[in-house]
Write a protein that holds these residues in place. Sequence first.
Motif, PDB file in Angstrom:
ATOM      1  N   TRP A  58      -3.583  10.230   1.802  1.00  0.00           N
ATOM      2  CA  TRP A  58      -2.713  10.077   0.634  1.00  0.00           C
ATOM      3  C   TRP A  58      -2.148   8.654   0.600  1.00  0.00           C
ATOM      4  N   GLN A  59      -2.983   7.711   0.228  1.00  0.00           N
ATOM      5  CA  GLN A  59      -2.561   6.319   0.122  1.00  0.00           C
ATOM      6  C   GLN A  59      -3.511   5.586  -0.818  1.00  0.00           C
ATOM      7  N   GLU A  60      -3.111   4.403  -1.229  1.00  0.00           N
ATOM      8  CA  GLU A  60      -3.881   3.668  -2.226  1.00  0.00           C
ATOM      9  C   GLU A  60      -5.028   2.858  -1.626  1.00  0.00           C
ATOM     10  N   TYR A  61      -4.880   2.416  -0.382  1.00  0.00           N
ATOM     11  CA  TYR A  61      -5.909   1.638   0.301  1.00  0.00           C
ATOM     12  C   TYR A  61      -6.120   2.205   1.694  1.00  0.00           C
ATOM     13  N   GLU A 115       6.166   2.518   1.460  1.00  0.00           N
ATOM     14  CA  GLU A 115       5.343   1.354   1.182  1.00  0.00           C
ATOM     15  C   GLU A 115       5.051   0.624   2.490  1.00  0.00           C
ATOM     16  N   ALA A 116       3.801   0.251   2.658  1.00  0.00           N
ATOM     17  CA  ALA A 116       3.358  -0.489   3.841  1.00  0.00           C
ATOM     18  C   ALA A 116       2.596  -1.717   3.366  1.00  0.00           C
ATOM     19  N   PRO A 117       2.442  -2.699   4.216  1.00  0.00           N
ATOM     20  CA  PRO A 117       1.650  -3.875   3.823  1.00  0.00           C
ATOM     21  C   PRO A 117       0.208  -3.471   3.490  1.00  0.00           C
ATOM     22  N   ASN A 147       0.871  -1.175   0.000  1.00  0.00           N
ATOM     23  CA  ASN A 147       0.000   0.000   0.000  1.00  0.00           C
ATOM     24  C   ASN A 147       0.906   1.222   0.000  1.00  0.00           C
ATOM     25  N   ARG A 148       1.048   1.855  -1.134  1.00  0.00           N
ATOM     26  CA  ARG A 148       1.904   3.043  -1.208  1.00  0.00           C
ATOM     27  C   ARG A 148       1.224   4.219  -0.516  1.00  0.00           C
ATOM     28  N   LEU A 161       0.193   8.209  -7.277  1.00  0.00           N
ATOM     29  CA  LEU A 161       0.375   8.732  -5.926  1.00  0.00           C
ATOM     30  C   LEU A 161       1.666   9.528  -5.793  1.00  0.00           C
ATOM     31  N   GLU A 162       2.708   9.101  -6.473  1.00  0.00           N
ATOM     32  CA  GLU A 162       4.006   9.774  -6.354  1.00  0.00           C
ATOM     33  C   GLU A 162       3.961  11.221  -6.838  1.00  0.00           C
ATOM     34  N   SER A 163       2.954  11.566  -7.644  1.00  0.00           N
ATOM     35  CA  SER A 163       2.842  12.934  -8.170  1.00  0.00           C
ATOM     36  C   SER A 163       2.172  13.888  -7.189  1.00  0.00           C
TER      37      SER A 163
END
Length: 342
Positions: free
Chosen positions: A102-105, A27-29, A5-6, A318-320
């Motif tokens: 600000w994360q994907e999940y 990055e996290a699980p 999960n970025r 996300l990096e942007s």
Amino acid sequence: MTTTNRQIHLASRPDGEASSANFRLVEAPAPEPASLAVGQVLVRHHYLSLDPYMRGRMNDAKSYAVPQKLGAVMGGGTVGEVLASRHPGYQPGDKVVGMGGWQEYAVVDAAQPGALRKVDTTHVPLSAYLGAVGMPGVTAWYGLMKICAPVPGASIAVSAASGAVGSVVGQLARAKGCRAVGIAGGPEKCAYVVDELGFDACIDYKAHADPKSLYQALADATPDGIDGYFENVGGAVLDAALARMNAFGRIAMCGMISGYDGAPIPLAHPALILQSRLRVEGFIVSEHMEVWGEALGELAGMVASGRLKYRESVAQGLESAPDAFIGLLKGRNFGKQLVKLI
């Protein structure tokens, strides 16, 4: 599902202007559906919202919002899709809006009031729930309707008129029978405000190097003065608007983006507030949840029918997010600033 999960964390607090160096991509699980507790929902974010108020939270200072913690996921609005749920009100596939950061999940406690809300994307695009039919739209609605109190024939002005909030203010004002005058930065943004959004006029503040010139341009656009002013910027723009306010005019103080880096924002002629007997009211829209249902209903109907238009600036990945956020603070965005995550 991916194994990571970025996330974007706040790595350091700004000293003056914020920069991308204040953030860190980590990055996290990724959360696993099997790990959900009763009442929790796992959401995959599709879009992340970037908003000016986030700059204030980066400081460890007293404000209306709790400071963002260092080494933690940056807070922010998100829209996405439910992947797994242990809450009876949510099912996999539901489209939702929340504050996933600000994360994907994100794992959300859906039983907490206001933490998550299902949305209908049949007639309103998912991304619009972070803009015109989301917090910015409700902010515009509240400041205009509850503070500026528009009536047919009134003159309403708004700064940052091409942005996510300002663009809605002017269109709502026009729908209420008012004259709408915008203030924006650059000829392209002003053309958009007038030609596409339907404002009566727009002042390009960048074309006026001194206060007298800016005032004259605003005076030409508001021959009958200003009855209601929606403020997003502060500084010289606020000074010019104050000088055009009619007696007993109303000013909704929404933002002060010109001072978000910590520099003082002087007011040239504060005596005008007294002389014109103005009502000046600052507000935070999250403190007025009682109006959200009414506001969102009206805004969604206008978007679905094409009566409320909006524009989005979409950064990819996300990096942007850090660079897009810095660009937002410098006025590089055009309309609502989003980050597309999927």
